[in-house]
Structures are given as structure tokens and as C-alpha cells.
Design a protein around this motif. Structure first.
Motif, PDB file in Angstrom:
ATOM      1  N   LEU A 269       1.049  -1.042  -0.101  1.00 55.49           N
ATOM      2  CA  LEU A 269       0.106   0.187   0.110  1.00 55.49           C
ATOM      3  C   LEU A 269       0.914   1.222   0.169  1.00 55.49           C
ATOM      4  O   LEU A 269       0.472   2.166  -0.741  1.00 55.49           O
ATOM      5  CB  LEU A 269      -0.956   0.143   1.160  1.00 55.49           C
ATOM      6  CG  LEU A 269      -2.201  -0.761   1.178  1.00 55.49           C
ATOM      7  CD1 LEU A 269      -2.140  -2.306   0.771  1.00 55.49           C
ATOM      8  CD2 LEU A 269      -3.314  -0.373   2.221  1.00 55.49           C
ATOM      9  N   GLN A 270       2.045   1.240   0.679  1.00 54.65           N
ATOM     10  CA  GLN A 270       2.953   2.432   0.781  1.00 54.65           C
ATOM     11  C   GLN A 270       3.468   2.788  -0.645  1.00 54.65           C
ATOM     12  O   GLN A 270       3.617   3.813  -1.058  1.00 54.65           O
ATOM     13  CB  GLN A 270       3.986   2.033   1.822  1.00 54.65           C
ATOM     14  CG  GLN A 270       3.552   2.188   3.201  1.00 54.65           C
ATOM     15  CD  GLN A 270       4.606   2.263   4.294  1.00 54.65           C
ATOM     16  OE1 GLN A 270       5.478   3.163   3.949  1.00 54.65           O
ATOM     17  NE2 GLN A 270       4.516   1.681   5.295  1.00 54.65           N
ATOM     18  N   ALA A 271       3.860   1.460  -1.277  1.00 56.63           N
ATOM     19  CA  ALA A 271       4.368   1.818  -2.572  1.00 56.63           C
ATOM     20  C   ALA A 271       3.557   2.435  -3.673  1.00 56.63           C
ATOM     21  O   ALA A 271       3.823   3.162  -4.490  1.00 56.63           O
ATOM     22  CB  ALA A 271       4.841   0.426  -3.136  1.00 56.63           C
ATOM     23  N   ALA A 272       2.172   2.016  -3.588  1.00 55.62           N
ATOM     24  CA  ALA A 272       1.128   2.204  -4.520  1.00 55.62           C
ATOM     25  C   ALA A 272       0.887   3.857  -3.952  1.00 55.62           C
ATOM     26  O   ALA A 272       0.654   4.682  -4.973  1.00 55.62           O
ATOM     27  CB  ALA A 272       0.145   1.392  -4.451  1.00 55.62           C
ATOM     28  N   ALA A 273       0.926   4.088  -3.055  1.00 58.69           N
ATOM     29  CA  ALA A 273       0.453   5.410  -2.353  1.00 58.69           C
ATOM     30  C   ALA A 273       1.484   6.351  -2.842  1.00 58.69           C
ATOM     31  O   ALA A 273       1.230   7.345  -3.261  1.00 58.69           O
ATOM     32  CB  ALA A 273       0.166   5.540  -0.798  1.00 58.69           C
ATOM     33  N   ALA A 274       2.729   6.054  -2.710  1.00 57.02           N
ATOM     34  CA  ALA A 274       3.731   6.711  -3.239  1.00 57.02           C
ATOM     35  C   ALA A 274       3.535   7.479  -4.396  1.00 57.02           C
ATOM     36  O   ALA A 274       3.935   8.525  -4.933  1.00 57.02           O
ATOM     37  CB  ALA A 274       5.063   6.195  -2.956  1.00 57.02           C
ATOM     38  N   MET A 275       3.370   6.455  -5.430  1.00 58.42           N
ATOM     39  CA  MET A 275       3.122   6.705  -6.897  1.00 58.42           C
ATOM     40  C   MET A 275       1.969   7.675  -6.951  1.00 58.42           C
ATOM     41  O   MET A 275       2.295   8.692  -7.605  1.00 58.42           O
ATOM     42  CB  MET A 275       2.964   5.541  -7.623  1.00 58.42           C
ATOM     43  CG  MET A 275       4.219   4.561  -7.592  1.00 58.42           C
ATOM     44  SD  MET A 275       4.005   3.306  -8.964  1.00 58.42           S
ATOM     45  CE  MET A 275       3.982   4.343 -10.473  1.00 58.42           C
ATOM     46  N   ALA A 276       0.925   7.329  -6.297  1.00 58.25           N
ATOM     47  CA  ALA A 276      -0.295   8.229  -6.320  1.00 58.25           C
ATOM     48  C   ALA A 276      -0.065   9.847  -5.953  1.00 58.25           C
ATOM     49  O   ALA A 276      -0.442  10.780  -6.606  1.00 58.25           O
ATOM     50  CB  ALA A 276      -1.630   7.548  -5.517  1.00 58.25           C
ATOM     51  N   TRP A 277       0.845   9.849  -4.746  1.00 58.67           N
ATOM     52  CA  TRP A 277       1.075  11.071  -3.941  1.00 58.67           C
ATOM     53  C   TRP A 277       1.841  11.880  -5.069  1.00 58.67           C
ATOM     54  O   TRP A 277       1.733  13.174  -5.164  1.00 58.67           O
ATOM     55  CB  TRP A 277       1.834  10.969  -2.946  1.00 58.67           C
ATOM     56  CG  TRP A 277       0.875  10.767  -1.608  1.00 58.67           C
ATOM     57  CD1 TRP A 277       0.724   9.764  -1.065  1.00 58.67           C
ATOM     58  CD2 TRP A 277      -0.029  11.702  -0.982  1.00 58.67           C
ATOM     59  NE1 TRP A 277       0.019   9.871   0.013  1.00 58.67           N
ATOM     60  CE2 TRP A 277      -0.781  11.114   0.185  1.00 58.67           C
ATOM     61  CE3 TRP A 277      -0.563  13.162  -1.190  1.00 58.67           C
ATOM     62  CZ2 TRP A 277      -1.843  11.436   0.758  1.00 58.67           C
ATOM     63  CZ3 TRP A 277      -1.350  13.570  -0.506  1.00 58.67           C
ATOM     64  CH2 TRP A 277      -2.033  12.686   0.553  1.00 58.67           C
ATOM     65  N   ALA A 278       2.653  11.280  -5.747  1.00 59.82           N
ATOM     66  CA  ALA A 278       3.614  11.890  -7.058  1.00 59.82           C
ATOM     67  C   ALA A 278       2.998  12.407  -8.260  1.00 59.82           C
ATOM     68  O   ALA A 278       3.702  13.013  -9.066  1.00 59.82           O
ATOM     69  CB  ALA A 278       4.924  11.019  -7.186  1.00 59.82           C
ATOM     70  N   ASP A 279       1.762  12.014  -8.443  1.00 54.19           N
ATOM     71  CA  ASP A 279       1.357  12.230  -9.848  1.00 54.19           C
ATOM     72  C   ASP A 279       0.120  13.124  -9.825  1.00 54.19           C
ATOM     73  O   ASP A 279      -0.860  12.952  -8.637  1.00 54.19           O
ATOM     74  CB  ASP A 279       0.686  10.730 -10.383  1.00 54.19           C
ATOM     75  CG  ASP A 279       0.245  11.017 -11.767  1.00 54.19           C
ATOM     76  OD1 ASP A 279       0.966  11.185 -12.917  1.00 54.19           O
ATOM     77  OD2 ASP A 279      -1.179  11.031 -11.963  1.00 54.19           O
ATOM     78  N   GLU A 280       0.027  14.015 -10.449  1.00 47.28           N
ATOM     79  CA  GLU A 280      -1.451  15.088 -10.637  1.00 47.28           C
ATOM     80  C   GLU A 280      -2.108  14.875 -11.843  1.00 47.28           C
ATOM     81  O   GLU A 280      -3.140  15.261 -11.465  1.00 47.28           O
ATOM     82  CB  GLU A 280      -0.390  16.259 -10.599  1.00 47.28           C
ATOM     83  CG  GLU A 280       0.342  16.831  -9.466  1.00 47.28           C
ATOM     84  CD  GLU A 280      -0.446  16.802  -8.192  1.00 47.28           C
ATOM     85  OE1 GLU A 280      -1.688  17.014  -8.077  1.00 47.28           O
ATOM     86  OE2 GLU A 280       0.106  16.578  -7.317  1.00 47.28           O
TER      87      GLU A 280
END
Length: 378
Positions: A269-280
Motif C-alpha cells: 500500500l505504501q508503494a502504491a500510495a507513493a506513486m499516487a502522491w507523486a502524480d497530478e
């Protein structure tokens, strides 16, 4: 310790025994949960990192996730946070419930204020903290913005704002947020803004309390904290990814406290969340859908488009009766406003006479629901 039933439990009781009109397909506009597919790149990241389930996650979060969150704050609000000024969390409901308990623990007679109507976890945390509550009523008369009563707020230990606001969809300007920061410094209370809807705006970007802190010269964020979440932003409430950020001196003790809570986010979940926070890009695409939904609401119901969130706070003659009739005759569920608010010290419940409509469906389905609402209102 007594907790009130959640609004959705009250809604179930209100609609019990009512048979909805089977000529219409059921549509629920009650819960603030985006009904869109979570973006594919987030799902792929989750699957890719599933083998990491064999490892215990750190309570503090992996560095790549915390870096991604701080990157979001800097990119979106122009605020560069130090490492000790952000704590990642297992969503924000966790923080909103246990942070007040941590912060108020050593206060002899804690006093907590929060906006009313409210997200019910604020009330739950006040009960668990044995705090006296001051309700900051949001009404049509004050433009759904909390009135500053300095004499009353001077005795507060903790104040929770929620802007952009659930359920009224109101927003505070940078200057208005700055006034609250100055008040928190003057009377030495901890000020939190729950900013979970900051990325769901229709035109202008919504300011953060962190920006307002810098605006009034509080560069250390003394007494100032914000909370944010990926749930609405990325249509991914199941990722349970959020953070609390601001005053590093407060967060130092809270970070240690969280090691005992046991709310560490699983590594996939952390790995997926990190990608999501980085994308606009995916966030902008979701905003387009919400903008279309608000446009439809404006055309069908004749209401003004909200500046932020995906909620319509609609005034109706009798919210309880209307909610029952809408479900019975049109198979549409909405939430009565009084379920989201409480009577204040003067016996006033600012939610009475309103319903909350969550425009979280795809536009075609939203239009169907709005047309049924219009017919019910007429």
C-alpha cells in the motif's frame, strides 16, 4: 464511554420499513466515496509489490512514501517541509481519532472546538479525550464559515477546522486561515485543518493552513497542523494513506506515540500510495468529472457551483421527510443534514433543514439522480 451512532446508521433506521420504487434503479448519494475506478497505475503498483507483504512495515512509513508526501505539499502549496514536520498515517481517520487523545492527555480539563456540522470522528475523539466541546456553527447567516469568538476560543486546547468543508462545501481564503493561525499563536492552542478535500476544486486552487502559517510569518508552523488524505484525491480510499504535517515539536512526541498504536501501513500500500502522491494527472482527470457533475447540478437544480469538494448542501423544507419520500418514490438515498451536526450550547442544530448530496458517481448516473431529485423537490 458513549458514542453516537454514525449518520449512516441513523439513515438506515430512518428508511427502515420503506419499500423503494422498483421502477427506478437504486442510487446512493450518501457516502463521500468516489465511485470511479482507482487509476490503473496505482492498482498495478499494488500488485507489483504484493510480495512485500512478508515484511513488517515501519510505523513511521518508508522514506520513499514520506518523500512523496512532502513532494506533494511542496508542489501543490509551495511549502517545503522538513523530515520531522510530516508523519505519514494509516489514512486520516486514525489521526483524527487518536491525535486529540495524545495531545489532550496531560490537560487537566481539556477543551476542544470543531466545526459543526462535522465529520463524526471529531466528536468521537472529543468523547475519548473527555474534552469539553465548543461547536463552531456553520450556517447560511455566517456564509458557512466559523465565526471567531475570541473570548470563547481563548480557553481552547485544540481546534479542528475542516476546509474545504464537509458537508457545506465552503472554503476559507488564505487571509481567513491566517486569522486562525494568529489566534492559535495568541492563545496558545493547537490548530488543525482537515484538508482531505483540498484537491477537489472546481476553479481556483484551495489554500492550505500551512500556506497561511507562512503568510502570517509563522515559518516554524508553531501550533499549526494539517491533515490530508489520498482517498478523495486519487479515488483510492482503500489505500489508507494520509499524513499530519506542521509543527515538528508537536509531531515528535506524536510519532513516538504512534509506535504503540499499531497502525502501520502494509508495504504494498505504501508503494502504491507513493506513486499516487507523486502524480497530478489522474487527479486533474477526476476533477473534470466532478466539474461536470457540478455543472449538471447547477443546470438541473438551479444551484450555485461549489468552489470545492463533491458535496451539495441543499436546503429543503423538512429534511427527514424529504429523505424518506425521495427514497420511497425515486429510489435515491441522500443524508439529512441534522445527522451530521449537533445542537450547540444554545440548542441550535445548523444541519436541520438541509440534505447532503455526494456527487461521486459518473456524470450520466449523477444526472439521473439529479433529475429524480428535481422531480421530488417540485
Amino acid at each position: 464511554m458513549h458514542f453516537e451512532p454514525y449518520p449512516f446508521e441513523k439513515l438506515t433506521a430512518l428508511l427502515e420499513g420503506i419499500t423503494p420504487n422498483s421502477a427506478y434503479s437504486p442510487i446512493a448519494l450518501t457516502i463521500g466515496e468516489p465511485q470511479f475506478e482507482t487509476p490503473a497505475f496505482i492498482q498495478k503498483s499494488l500488485a507489483k509489490h504484493s510480495e512485500e507483504l512478508r515484511r513488517y512495515p515501519k510505523t513511521a512509513g518508508e522514506s520513499y512514501l514520506n518523500d512523496s508526501m512532502r513532494g506533494f505539499v511542496e508542489r501543490r502549496f509551495g511549502v517545503k517541509l522538513k523530515a520531522n514536520e510530516l508523519v505519514s498515517s494509516f489514512g486520516t481517520r486514525e489521526v483524527l481519532f487518536n491525535f486529540p487523545q495524545y495531545y489532550l492527555f496531560d490537560k487537566k480539563e481539556p477543551v476542544m472546538a470543531y466545526t459543526n456540522p462535522f465529520y463524526q470522528i471529531y466528536e468521537g475523539s472529543a468523547i475519548a479525550s473527555r474534552a469539553k466541546v465548543i461547536h463552531l456553527n456553520l450556517s447560511e447567516q455566517n456564509g458557512f464559515k466559523p465565526v471567531i469568538d475570541e473570548a470563547e476560543l481563548a480557553g481552547c486546547d485544540l481546534v479542528i477546522l475542516n476546509f474545504p468543508n464537509n458537508p457545506t462545501a465552503s472554503v476559507l481564503s488564505l487571509e481567513e486561515l491566517g486569522d486562525w493561525v494568529k489566534l492559535a499563536l495568541k492563545h496558545d492552542f493547537c490548530l488543525i485543518n482537515d484538508e482531505c478535500y483540498s484537491e477537489i476544486y472546481t476553479d481556483q486552487k484551495i489554500p492550505s493552513l500551512l500556506e497561511a502559517s507562512l503568510y502570517v510569518g509563522n515559518s516554524s508552523f508553531k501550533n499549526v497542523l494539517v491533515i490530508n488524505s489520498i482517498s478523495k484525491r486519487s479515488s483510492a480510499p482503500g489505500l489508507r494513506s494520509g499524513f499530519i504535517a506542521g509543527d515538528g515539536s508537536i509531531l515528535k512526541g506524536y510519532a513516538q506515540y504512534r509506535t504503540y498504536v499499531g497502525c502501520a501501513s502494509p508495504l504494498p500500500l505504501q508503494a502504491a500510495a507513493a506513486m499516487a502522491w507523486a502524480d497530478e494527472y489522474h487527479v486533474a482527470k477526476a476533477r473534470e468529472v466532478y466539474a461536470e457533475n457540478f455543472k449538471a447540478a447547477q443546470e438541473i437544480l438551479g444551484i450555485e457551483t461549489s468552489d470545492a469538494t463533491f458535496y451539495v448542501w441543499l436546503k429543503v423544507p423538512n429534511a427527514l421527510e424529504f429523505t424518506q419520500r425521495l427514497y420511497r418514490d425515486y429510489n435515491v438515498k441522500v443524508l439529512p443534514g441534522e445527522f451530521l451536526a449537533r445542537e450547540d450550547a444554545r440548542g441550535e442544530n445548523p444541519g436541520i433543514g438541509y440534505i447532503r448530496i455526494a456527487l461521486v458517481e459518473e456524470t450520466v448516473r449523477t444526472i439521473q439522480a439529479l433529475e429524480r431529485l428535481k422531480e421530488a423537490l417540485s
